[in-house]
Design a protein around this motif. Structure first.
Motif, PDB file in Angstrom:
ATOM      1  N   GLU A 195       3.319   5.592   3.545  1.00 43.68           N
ATOM      2  CA  GLU A 195       2.525   5.029   2.453  1.00 43.68           C
ATOM      3  C   GLU A 195       3.389   4.498   1.300  1.00 43.68           C
ATOM      4  O   GLU A 195       3.215   3.333   0.895  1.00 43.68           O
ATOM      5  CB  GLU A 195       1.533   6.073   1.941  1.00 43.68           C
TER       6      GLU A 195
ATOM      7  N   ARG B 182      -3.923  -5.669  -0.526  1.00 43.92           N
ATOM      8  CA  ARG B 182      -4.081  -5.341  -1.955  1.00 43.92           C
ATOM      9  C   ARG B 182      -3.348  -6.324  -2.851  1.00 43.92           C
ATOM     10  O   ARG B 182      -3.954  -6.910  -3.767  1.00 43.92           O
ATOM     11  CB  ARG B 182      -3.562  -3.918  -2.198  1.00 43.92           C
TER      12      ARG B 182
ATOM     13  N   ARG C 122      -0.256   0.634   7.375  1.00 48.03           N
ATOM     14  CA  ARG C 122      -0.135   0.918   5.945  1.00 48.03           C
ATOM     15  C   ARG C 122       0.382  -0.321   5.204  1.00 48.03           C
ATOM     16  O   ARG C 122      -0.098  -0.666   4.124  1.00 48.03           O
ATOM     17  CB  ARG C 122       0.811   2.092   5.708  1.00 48.03           C
TER      18      ARG C 122
ATOM     19  N   HIS D 176      -1.571  -2.678   2.185  1.00 49.45           N
ATOM     20  CA  HIS D 176      -0.981  -2.968   0.881  1.00 49.45           C
ATOM     21  C   HIS D 176      -0.745  -4.465   0.691  1.00 49.45           C
ATOM     22  O   HIS D 176      -0.816  -4.965  -0.438  1.00 49.45           O
ATOM     23  CB  HIS D 176       0.291  -2.156   0.687  1.00 49.45           C
TER      24      HIS D 176
ATOM     25  N   ALA E  20       3.753   0.508   0.284  1.00 50.90           N
ATOM     26  CA  ALA E  20       3.391   0.016  -1.049  1.00 50.90           C
ATOM     27  C   ALA E  20       4.555  -0.733  -1.685  1.00 50.90           C
ATOM     28  O   ALA E  20       4.367  -1.811  -2.276  1.00 50.90           O
ATOM     29  CB  ALA E  20       2.959   1.186  -1.933  1.00 50.90           C
TER      30      ALA E  20
ATOM     31  N   ASP F 292       4.582  -4.722  -2.690  1.00 47.83           N
ATOM     32  CA  ASP F 292       4.809  -5.102  -4.079  1.00 47.83           C
ATOM     33  C   ASP F 292       5.987  -6.065  -4.199  1.00 47.83           C
ATOM     34  O   ASP F 292       5.955  -7.017  -5.002  1.00 47.83           O
ATOM     35  CB  ASP F 292       5.074  -3.860  -4.934  1.00 47.83           C
TER      36      ASP F 292
END
Length: 333
Positions: free
Chosen positions: A184, A316, A309, A313, A188, A192
């Motif tokens: 995770e 997102r 995962r 992200h 992320a 990003d």
């Protein structure tokens, strides 16, 4: 974990592993009756997901085992397709048109047809000779395929460790939840850092080549509308390396089979050119309860969990739903 329904994940994966008795009974019957060719038939992601098991058979068995594209099989035919053929299909929805038509085609040639799906009333389930049903939306199909191929190789005297492997797979749902938890923060951070990336260069080999193809085409291209190049690590130095530049976003999938050195070689070169190389390595995950000799076989499952995962992200940071399509199952083609 972002967008991760742990109870649903555990139930789905457990339902796939619980098919072991049915899979073993089916394989035993097929072996006793005899067949000469096993076709692993898919379309898109389900085709790519067959490659690790073609790869396993090619390494260990003299049986004719081939992954084939459903639509191409219908268009081109196969001289070995007939009454001594077993054709195996997978489909999450159970409605994939190319696969449905390929089932009908294989049956017309006398082949014995099998499917794995989560929908017992779907065309992919009802049209085959034997359908083995997990919970709806169960993905990936590696659980069932590894049990099927492992039992088949065991019965042929080509895999002594099947019983031990199958026993350890009973704990794989919980093991993969731990993989997801560990992945995770990595996922992320990757998303990003790559919010603005619109092109990815993916490298993988061995039994991860199918996943490399799948993640490139079915996730980054289909689900995120991102441009990609994908290349087998053994083929990297025969053309595709010329696309690398200093800012190229490179993703490398590294497993634990005998082809690891080929991917190491590609990674070493890629890092000499690009400043943006990310390696997702199955060695980074403990897999408590899995014997060392089986870790390589489970690499596709581990990477699927890790990259799921990453996908959530990317969804997102890019504000781009993984369910959004412009053309697939939207327009006629």
């Amino acid at each position: 974990m972002l967008g991760f329904n742990e109870p649903e994940f555990l139930a789905q994966t457990a339902s796939a592993v619980a098919l072991r008795p049915q899979i073993e009974e089916l394989v035993d019957r097929l072996v006793d009756e005899g067949f000469d060719t096993l076709l692993l038939v898919g379309a898109g992601g389900t085709y790519a997901q067959m490659w690790p098991y073609e790869h396993l058979a090619r390494r260990t068995s003299t049986l004719d085992v081939r992954a084939v594209i459903a639509a191409e099989l219908i268009a081109s035919g196969d001289a070995r397709l007939g009454e001594r053929t077993v054709a195996l299909f997978t489909s999450v929805s159970g409605t994939t048109d190319d696969s449905v038509r390929a089932i009908e085609y294989c049956k017309s040639k006398g082949a014995y047809t099998i499917s794995f799906t989560g929908h017992p009333d779907s065309p992919v389930a009802t049209k085959v000779d034997t359908a083995l049903i997990s919970q709806p939306k169960t993905w990936p199909f590696d659980f069932q395929l590894l049990l099927f191929m492992g039992r088949l190789l065991e019965r042929r005297g080509e895999f002594d460790g099947y019983a031990k492997l199958a026993g350890e797979l009973a704990g794989i749902p919980e093991i993969l939840v731990e993989v997801a938890r560990q992945a995770e923060p990595v996922a992320a951070a990757f998303a990003d850092a790559h919010k603005g990336s619109d092109y990815y260069f993916l490298i993988g080999g061995g039994n991860l080549w199918g996943f490399t193809y799948l993640y490139s085409m079915c996730i980054l291209e289909e689900m995120q509308w991102l441009r990609t190049t994908r290349v087998h690590s053994a083929e990297f130095f025969h053309g595709s390396l010329e696309l690398l530049e200093e800012n190229t976003s490179v993703i490398i999938f590294q497993g634990e089979d005998e082809t690891r050195a080929l991917t190491d070689r590609a990674e070493s070169f890629a890092k000499r050119v690009s400043k943006d190389v990310t390696v997702f390595d199955t060695r980074d995950y403990p897999l408590t309860g899995i014997s060392p000799e089986f870790r390589g076989l489970l690499a596709p499952l581990v990477l699927d969990t890790v990259m799921s995962r990453v996908s959530k992200h990317l969804e997102r940071v890019r504000d781009h739903s993984l369910d959004l399509r412009r053309y697939y199952r939207v327009m006629d083609y």
